[in-house]
Design a protein around this motif. Sequence first.
Motif, mmCIF file in Angstrom:
data_model
loop_
_atom_site.group_PDB
_atom_site.id
_atom_site.type_symbol
_atom_site.label_atom_id
_atom_site.label_comp_id
_atom_site.label_asym_id
_atom_site.label_seq_id
_atom_site.Cartn_x
_atom_site.Cartn_y
_atom_site.Cartn_z
ATOM 1 N N PHE A 23 -6.716 -34.832 -93.405
ATOM 2 C CA PHE A 23 -7.393 -33.665 -92.556
ATOM 3 C C PHE A 23 -7.152 -33.666 -91.190
ATOM 4 N N LEU A 24 -7.159 -35.051 -90.553
ATOM 5 C CA LEU A 24 -6.942 -35.135 -89.139
ATOM 6 C C LEU A 24 -5.712 -34.619 -88.677
ATOM 7 N N SER A 25 -4.762 -34.787 -89.666
ATOM 8 C CA SER A 25 -3.408 -34.363 -89.155
ATOM 9 C C SER A 25 -3.102 -32.692 -89.062
ATOM 10 N N ILE A 26 -3.820 -32.093 -90.070
ATOM 11 C CA ILE A 26 -3.709 -30.633 -90.115
ATOM 12 C C ILE A 26 -4.928 -30.286 -88.991
ATOM 13 N N MET A 27 -5.923 -30.666 -88.684
ATOM 14 C CA MET A 27 -6.995 -30.338 -87.555
ATOM 15 C C MET A 27 -6.094 -30.570 -86.357
ATOM 16 N N MET A 28 -5.509 -31.656 -86.000
ATOM 17 C CA MET A 28 -4.947 -31.657 -84.751
ATOM 18 C C MET A 28 -3.682 -30.547 -84.711
ATOM 19 N N VAL A 29 -2.868 -29.932 -85.645
ATOM 20 C CA VAL A 29 -2.127 -29.008 -85.309
ATOM 21 C C VAL A 29 -3.181 -27.855 -84.972
ATOM 22 N N MET A 58 -17.981 -21.941 -77.288
ATOM 23 C CA MET A 58 -17.050 -21.932 -78.554
ATOM 24 C C MET A 58 -17.454 -23.098 -79.594
ATOM 25 N N ASN A 59 -17.695 -24.301 -79.231
ATOM 26 C CA ASN A 59 -18.116 -25.237 -80.220
ATOM 27 C C ASN A 59 -19.448 -25.147 -80.863
ATOM 28 N N ALA A 60 -20.394 -24.404 -79.955
ATOM 29 C CA ALA A 60 -21.615 -23.904 -80.637
ATOM 30 C C ALA A 60 -21.246 -22.976 -81.807
ATOM 31 N N ALA A 61 -20.386 -22.126 -81.571
ATOM 32 C CA ALA A 61 -20.008 -21.225 -82.727
ATOM 33 C C ALA A 61 -19.571 -22.232 -83.864
ATOM 34 N N THR A 62 -18.621 -23.164 -83.720
ATOM 35 C CA THR A 62 -18.190 -23.932 -84.642
ATOM 36 C C THR A 62 -19.094 -24.517 -85.560
ATOM 37 N N LEU A 63 -20.283 -24.928 -84.918
ATOM 38 C CA LEU A 63 -21.590 -25.633 -85.346
ATOM 39 C C LEU A 63 -22.006 -24.573 -86.626
ATOM 40 N N VAL A 64 -22.066 -23.273 -86.115
ATOM 41 C CA VAL A 64 -22.684 -22.040 -86.897
ATOM 42 C C VAL A 64 -21.865 -22.318 -88.211
ATOM 43 N N TRP A 65 -20.639 -22.188 -88.101
ATOM 44 C CA TRP A 65 -19.488 -21.978 -89.136
ATOM 45 C C TRP A 65 -19.781 -23.154 -90.000
ATOM 46 N N PHE A 66 -20.074 -24.302 -89.719
ATOM 47 C CA PHE A 66 -20.165 -25.417 -90.523
ATOM 48 C C PHE A 66 -21.636 -25.349 -91.217
ATOM 49 N N ASN A 111 -13.375 -15.534 -84.662
ATOM 50 C CA ASN A 111 -12.152 -15.931 -84.289
ATOM 51 C C ASN A 111 -11.438 -16.092 -85.847
ATOM 52 N N PRO A 112 -10.347 -15.414 -85.893
ATOM 53 C CA PRO A 112 -9.575 -15.369 -87.176
ATOM 54 C C PRO A 112 -9.252 -16.736 -87.818
ATOM 55 N N LYS A 113 -8.773 -17.616 -86.543
ATOM 56 C CA LYS A 113 -8.418 -18.876 -87.078
ATOM 57 C C LYS A 113 -9.519 -19.811 -87.440
ATOM 58 N N ALA A 114 -10.758 -19.584 -86.868
ATOM 59 C CA ALA A 114 -12.162 -20.263 -87.508
ATOM 60 C C ALA A 114 -12.051 -19.831 -89.070
ATOM 61 N N ALA A 133 -17.071 -32.180 -89.374
ATOM 62 C CA ALA A 133 -17.356 -31.409 -88.187
ATOM 63 C C ALA A 133 -17.323 -32.059 -86.984
ATOM 64 N N ALA A 134 -17.826 -33.628 -87.142
ATOM 65 C CA ALA A 134 -17.550 -34.379 -85.825
ATOM 66 C C ALA A 134 -16.176 -34.321 -85.271
ATOM 67 N N ALA A 135 -15.196 -34.536 -86.255
ATOM 68 C CA ALA A 135 -13.658 -34.704 -86.205
ATOM 69 C C ALA A 135 -13.338 -33.360 -85.437
ATOM 70 N N THR A 136 -13.526 -32.282 -86.158
ATOM 71 C CA THR A 136 -13.127 -30.869 -85.739
ATOM 72 C C THR A 136 -13.781 -30.639 -84.301
ATOM 73 N N ILE A 137 -14.736 -30.947 -83.956
ATOM 74 C CA ILE A 137 -15.476 -30.520 -82.602
ATOM 75 C C ILE A 137 -14.609 -31.437 -81.596
ATOM 76 N N GLY A 138 -14.569 -32.654 -81.978
ATOM 77 C CA GLY A 138 -13.903 -33.662 -80.977
ATOM 78 C C GLY A 138 -12.593 -33.188 -80.529
ATOM 79 N N MET A 139 -11.760 -32.923 -81.645
ATOM 80 C CA MET A 139 -10.445 -32.395 -81.295
ATOM 81 C C MET A 139 -10.497 -31.218 -80.417
#
Length: 214
Positions: free
Chosen positions: A18-24, A55-63, A132-135, A161-167
Amino acid sequence: MTAALPPLPVDPRLFAGFLSIMMVMAITPGPANIFAVATGVSKGRAAAMAGIVGMNAATLVWFGAAALGLGALVLAFPAAVQAIAIAGALYLAWLGFQSLRGAFSTAQEPETARVSSRRNALVDGFLVQIANPKAVLFFTVVLPPFLDVNRPIVPQLLMFAAATIGMDMMSMTAYGLGGAALTRQMARPRFRRGFRIGVGLLLLVAALLIVMRL
């Protein structure tokens, strides 16, 4: 005799993949990173950081939405989730080929993003990421194959979520604070071509990693 440590919410091998793909996903230019660059250039560093928080607040909504419905989907329709993952891998591969194709296009223009001068950068950032279509791609295609149906879903999502928001924070901050320099570099055809080639190859690697996970 020492007590055994409690097991991690996510299998370490799954988490590494997951970390490998998330980095990309994090470093690939998309609406969020382009917005960070545009905000940094037009409004300054403080506004860029506010936009990143939005933007990361929106990511939390997605999670949060994923915690409510994604776990049930994985449990009820594992075959459907696998089919979605295959389609997602093909889509990422297509994006990779498009990036490689664009690298050698004769009509190459730097990507730009409009930044509203009326609204707060925090609000703008939230609106950019929530649509965001990417999200959408991430939560419907990339994430499901890494959820283990034999473990509690919510703890897994918290770790992801922690890994995603951190990256994302690191990537968006680099784009936002380096916006002016990156914009100047992207105006150079040779740099833009090399950048797009790198992005295309990374997207192809991400597609391969998803297929290998199935």
